[in-house]
Design a protein around this motif. Structure first.
Motif, PDB file in Angstrom:
ATOM      1  N   GLY A 289      33.726  58.469  50.090  1.00  0.00           N
ATOM      2  CA  GLY A 289      35.078  57.976  50.327  1.00  0.00           C
ATOM      3  C   GLY A 289      35.574  57.245  49.103  1.00  0.00           C
ATOM      4  N   GLU A 290      36.481  56.322  49.310  1.00  0.00           N
ATOM      5  CA  GLU A 290      36.982  55.518  48.210  1.00  0.00           C
ATOM      6  C   GLU A 290      36.279  54.169  48.191  1.00  0.00           C
ATOM      7  OE1 GLU A 290      41.261  55.273  48.438  1.00  0.00           O
ATOM      8  OE2 GLU A 290      41.433  57.076  47.187  1.00  0.00           O
ATOM      9  N   LEU A 291      35.979  53.701  46.998  1.00  0.00           N
ATOM     10  CA  LEU A 291      35.441  52.361  46.795  1.00  0.00           C
ATOM     11  C   LEU A 291      36.530  51.483  46.193  1.00  0.00           C
ATOM     12  CD1 LEU A 291      31.915  53.264  45.348  1.00  0.00           C
ATOM     13  CD2 LEU A 291      32.543  52.795  47.726  1.00  0.00           C
ATOM     14  N   ILE A 292      36.283  50.187  46.146  1.00  0.00           N
ATOM     15  CA  ILE A 292      37.269  49.256  45.609  1.00  0.00           C
ATOM     16  C   ILE A 292      36.842  48.808  44.220  1.00  0.00           C
ATOM     17  CG2 ILE A 292      38.341  46.991  45.887  1.00  0.00           C
ATOM     18  CD1 ILE A 292      38.144  47.365  48.898  1.00  0.00           C
ATOM     19  N   ASP A 293      37.702  49.060  43.255  1.00  0.00           N
ATOM     20  CA  ASP A 293      37.516  48.543  41.903  1.00  0.00           C
ATOM     21  C   ASP A 293      38.093  47.126  41.903  1.00  0.00           C
ATOM     22  OD1 ASP A 293      37.770  47.820  39.214  1.00  0.00           O
ATOM     23  OD2 ASP A 293      38.060  49.889  38.563  1.00  0.00           O
ATOM     24  N   VAL A 294      37.221  46.137  41.968  1.00  0.00           N
ATOM     25  CA  VAL A 294      37.711  44.765  42.140  1.00  0.00           C
ATOM     26  C   VAL A 294      38.370  44.223  40.877  1.00  0.00           C
ATOM     27  CG1 VAL A 294      36.044  44.251  43.958  1.00  0.00           C
ATOM     28  CG2 VAL A 294      35.472  43.733  41.583  1.00  0.00           C
ATOM     29  N   HIS A 295      38.048  44.790  39.713  1.00  0.00           N
ATOM     30  CA  HIS A 295      38.721  44.360  38.498  1.00  0.00           C
ATOM     31  C   HIS A 295      40.145  44.913  38.441  1.00  0.00           C
ATOM     32  CE1 HIS A 295      34.464  43.784  37.142  1.00  0.00           C
ATOM     33  NE2 HIS A 295      35.000  42.679  36.693  1.00  0.00           N
ATOM     34  N   ALA A 296      40.308  46.180  38.817  1.00  0.00           N
ATOM     35  CA  ALA A 296      41.636  46.797  38.818  1.00  0.00           C
ATOM     36  C   ALA A 296      42.427  46.459  40.076  1.00  0.00           C
ATOM     37  CB  ALA A 296      41.510  48.313  38.684  1.00  0.00           C
ATOM     38  N   ARG A 297      41.733  45.881  41.082  1.00  0.00           N
ATOM     39  CA  ARG A 297      42.374  45.524  42.357  1.00  0.00           C
ATOM     40  C   ARG A 297      43.000  46.753  43.028  1.00  0.00           C
ATOM     41  NH1 ARG A 297      40.272  41.430  39.213  1.00  0.00           N
ATOM     42  NH2 ARG A 297      40.760  39.382  40.058  1.00  0.00           N
ATOM     43  N   LYS A 298      42.216  47.841  43.132  1.00  0.00           N
ATOM     44  CA  LYS A 298      42.725  49.033  43.804  1.00  0.00           C
ATOM     45  C   LYS A 298      41.559  49.878  44.297  1.00  0.00           C
ATOM     46  CE  LYS A 298      43.022  51.874  39.594  1.00  0.00           C
ATOM     47  NZ  LYS A 298      43.932  52.677  38.741  1.00  0.00           N
ATOM     48  N   PRO A 301      38.395  56.821  44.037  1.00  0.00           N
ATOM     49  CA  PRO A 301      37.326  57.678  44.543  1.00  0.00           C
ATOM     50  C   PRO A 301      35.957  57.147  44.118  1.00  0.00           C
ATOM     51  CG  PRO A 301      39.101  58.992  43.603  1.00  0.00           C
ATOM     52  CD  PRO A 301      39.393  57.564  43.255  1.00  0.00           C
ATOM     53  N   ALA A 302      34.966  57.343  44.980  1.00  0.00           N
ATOM     54  CA  ALA A 302      33.638  56.796  44.696  1.00  0.00           C
ATOM     55  C   ALA A 302      33.114  57.266  43.346  1.00  0.00           C
ATOM     56  CB  ALA A 302      32.677  57.188  45.814  1.00  0.00           C
ATOM     57  N   ARG A 303      33.305  58.527  43.030  1.00  0.00           N
ATOM     58  CA  ARG A 303      32.817  59.037  41.745  1.00  0.00           C
ATOM     59  C   ARG A 303      33.453  58.294  40.571  1.00  0.00           C
ATOM     60  NH1 ARG A 303      30.420  64.120  41.026  1.00  0.00           N
ATOM     61  NH2 ARG A 303      29.683  65.072  42.974  1.00  0.00           N
ATOM     62  N   ALA A 304      34.733  58.002  40.691  1.00  0.00           N
ATOM     63  CA  ALA A 304      35.409  57.282  39.613  1.00  0.00           C
ATOM     64  C   ALA A 304      34.848  55.871  39.472  1.00  0.00           C
ATOM     65  CB  ALA A 304      36.910  57.234  39.881  1.00  0.00           C
ATOM     66  N   MET A 305      34.537  55.226  40.596  1.00  0.00           N
ATOM     67  CA  MET A 305      33.980  53.877  40.540  1.00  0.00           C
ATOM     68  C   MET A 305      32.597  53.887  39.912  1.00  0.00           C
ATOM     69  SD  MET A 305      34.732  50.727  41.264  1.00  0.00           S
ATOM     70  CE  MET A 305      33.812  50.009  39.908  1.00  0.00           C
ATOM     71  N   ILE A 306      31.797  54.895  40.243  1.00  0.00           N
ATOM     72  CA  ILE A 306      30.460  54.992  39.653  1.00  0.00           C
ATOM     73  C   ILE A 306      30.571  55.286  38.160  1.00  0.00           C
ATOM     74  CG2 ILE A 306      28.259  56.183  39.722  1.00  0.00           C
ATOM     75  CD1 ILE A 306      28.892  54.367  42.162  1.00  0.00           C
ATOM     76  N   ASP A 307      31.541  56.103  37.767  1.00  0.00           N
ATOM     77  CA  ASP A 307      31.769  56.348  36.337  1.00  0.00           C
ATOM     78  C   ASP A 307      32.136  55.049  35.623  1.00  0.00           C
ATOM     79  OD1 ASP A 307      31.206  59.039  36.405  1.00  0.00           O
ATOM     80  OD2 ASP A 307      33.299  59.660  36.646  1.00  0.00           O
ATOM     81  N   THR A 308      32.972  54.229  36.258  1.00  0.00           N
ATOM     82  CA  THR A 308      33.352  52.945  35.668  1.00  0.00           C
ATOM     83  C   THR A 308      32.144  52.040  35.508  1.00  0.00           C
ATOM     84  OG1 THR A 308      35.574  53.107  36.628  1.00  0.00           O
ATOM     85  CG2 THR A 308      34.822  50.913  35.969  1.00  0.00           C
ATOM     86  N   LEU A 309      31.281  52.039  36.529  1.00  0.00           N
ATOM     87  CA  LEU A 309      30.045  51.256  36.448  1.00  0.00           C
ATOM     88  C   LEU A 309      29.182  51.710  35.279  1.00  0.00           C
ATOM     89  CD1 LEU A 309      27.959  49.235  37.703  1.00  0.00           C
ATOM     90  CD2 LEU A 309      27.103  51.187  39.043  1.00  0.00           C
TER      91      LEU A 309
END
Length: 368
Positions: A289-298, A301-309
Motif C-alpha cells: 500500500g502507501e507509506l507515509i514519508d514523514v519528512h515530505a509530510r505525504k 507508494p511503499a516502493r517509493a518510500m523504500i527507495d527514499t530510505l
C-alpha cells in the motif's frame, strides 16, 4: 571513532512447534538444554515456554552476522528436532491461541504477568532486535533521535504477522499492534541530551512504573546492558536473508545519525502524531500500500518510500561495504514480497493454516 562503533548483534525470538499439529508447543524446558550443549549462553528462554531466543556474538561485518545466525538457528533447530519439535521464525503464530500457554517459571516473568495481566497473557509475539555498537552514549542518543522518522519502513520490510488466532487480521504486522498496547512501547520523543534521557528513566523509576531502564521497550532505545543503540521495531524474519537485510539497515541508520550529529546537521523531529500514523500505516499495509514519508509530510507508494530510505542510507551502507548486499536484499524483498505477503499466498492456495506453518518452517532453515 571507537573501535567497537557500529558493530552488530542480533537477537531473534522463535516459535517451538509441534510437527504434527503445527501448533505452538511448550517444550523449551527440553529444547533449551539440548541447544545450550553447543550454543551456551547464546540461546535462552523467553516469557512463554513455547518460545526460545538466540543472540549473536558481537559481529563486525554482515558476513559475520549471516554466519552466526546460520550457526545459532541450526543449533536450535537441531536441538528441537532431537526432542520431537520444530522451530519457526515469524512475528505471530497463525492459529495457536494464547489461552493455556504456560509461562516460563522465572520470577521476572511472573512479575510481568502480575503487573500486566491480560496484556501479558496475550503476548505470544516474536521479534528481532538489532544492537549497533556506539561507545559514546551522547552520540548514541543523538543517533536514536535521528532514526525515528525511518523506523516505519523497517516494519514494512520485516512484516511477518498477518494472522492471529486463526484469523486474517488485515495487518501485515499485527505483532506491532499487539505490542503497542504496552505502556512502555512506541517511538520515543527526541531528547536534547543523554542527561535528559537519564532523567526520563529516573522519573519512570521514581514513579514506580519500571524498576530500571531494561523495562523500557521503545522501538529504539539505548541498551541498559551494552554500549549499543538497540532497534526493536522489526518482526522476527523467517529467512536469514531478511534478518541480514534488517541488521544492515539498522546499522546504516545508526551510522548516518552519528555522522549527521558530528557534522552539526539540524535535527528534523516530526511530530509524534505523524510518526504514529507512519508506523500504523506500515503495520497495516506492509509493502502493498502507501507509506507515509514523514519528512515530505505525504503518503507515497511503499516502493517509493523504500527507495527514499535506501537513498538516505546509501553513504553509510557504502562506507560499511554493505551497499551491494543490502540493496540487493531489499530489491529481492520488494519483488517477492515480505513474509506477510508470502504467508497470505500460502493460505490462499488451500485455505489451510498448516500450509502457512509449513512455509514458515521451510524458510526458517533456508540457507543453513
Amino acid at each position: 571513532m571507537a573501535a567497537n562503533d557500529f558493530t552488530i548483534g542480533v537477537e531473534e525470538e522463535y516459535q517451538i512447534i509441534n510437527p504434527e499439529t503445527r501448533e505452538l508447543r511448550p517444550r523449551v524446558s527440553r529444547v533449551l538444554p539440548k541447544a545450550q550443549e553447543n550454543l551456551g549462553d547464546k540461546v535462552s528462554n523467553e516469557f512463554f515456554q513455547s518460545q526460545i531466543e538466540i543472540g549473536t556474538p558481537v559481529c563486525r561485518t554482515l558476513a559475520e552476522v549471516r554466519a552466526e545466525l546460520a550457526r545459532l538457528r541450526r543449533g536450535v533447530v537441531d536441538a528441537a528436532e532431537k526432542v520431537g519439535s520444530r522451530i519457526a521464525a515469524a512475528g505471530t503464530h497463525p492459529f495457536s491461541t494464547w489461552e493455556g500457554q504456560p509461562i516460563t517459571p522465572k520470577p521476572r516473568y511472573f512479575e510481568l504477568h502480575t503487573d500486566f495481566q491480560q496484556l501479558a497473557r496475550e503476548q505470544i509475539i516474536f521479534g528481532c532486535h538489532v544492537h549497533v555498537g556506539i561507545a559514546d552514549r551522547e552520540e548514541a542518543l543523538q543517533a536514536m533521535n535521528r532514526s525515528r522518522p525511518w523506523l516505519a519502513p523497517l516494519i514494512a520490510l520485516s512484516a511477518s504477522s498477518p494472522f492471529w488466532l486463526g484469523a486474517e487480521t488485515g495487518y501485515a504486522s499485527y505483532r506491532t499492534q499487539l505490542f503497542a498496547r504496552w505502556p512502555m512501547t512506541g517511538t520515543p520523543h527526541p531528547f536534547a541530551s543523554r542527561a535528559e534521557y537519564d532523567e526520563c528513566v529516573a522519573d519512570l523509576v521514581a514513579a514506580g512504573m519500571i524498576p530500571d531502564a531494561s523495562k523500557i521497550y521503545w522501538d529504539a532505545r539505548l541498551s541498559s546492558h551494552f554500549d549499543t543503540l538497540e532497534f526493536r521495531i522489526a518482526d522476527v524474519c523467517p529467512t536469514i536473508d531478511e534478518a541480514v537485510m534488517i541488521a544492515g539497515l539498522c546499522r546504516a541508520l545508526a551510522r548516518t545519525g552519528v555522522e549527521q550529529h558530528r557534522r552539526g546537521d539540524p535535527l528534523d523531529a516530526p511530530r509524534p502524531e505523524l510518526l504514529n500514523a507512519a508506523k500504523w500505516r506500515a503495520s497495516r499495509y506492509g509493502l502493498d500500500g502507501e507509506l507515509i514519508d514523514v519528512h515530505a509530510r505525504k503518503s507515497v507508494p511503499a516502493r517509493a518510500m523504500i527507495d527514499t530510505l535506501l537513498t538516505y542510507l546509501r553513504p553509510a551502507l557504502e562506507d560499511s561495504g554493505d551497499w551491494d548486499e543490502v540493496s540487493t536484499l531489499v530489491r529481492e524483498t520488494l519483488e517477492r514480497g515480505n513474509s506477510a505477503k508470502r504467508q497470505r499466498w500460502a493460505f490462499a492456495q488451500g485455505g489451510r493454516f498448516e500450509d502457512v506453518l509449513d512455509l514458515i518452517l521451510a524458510e526458517t532453515v533456508r540457507g543453513l
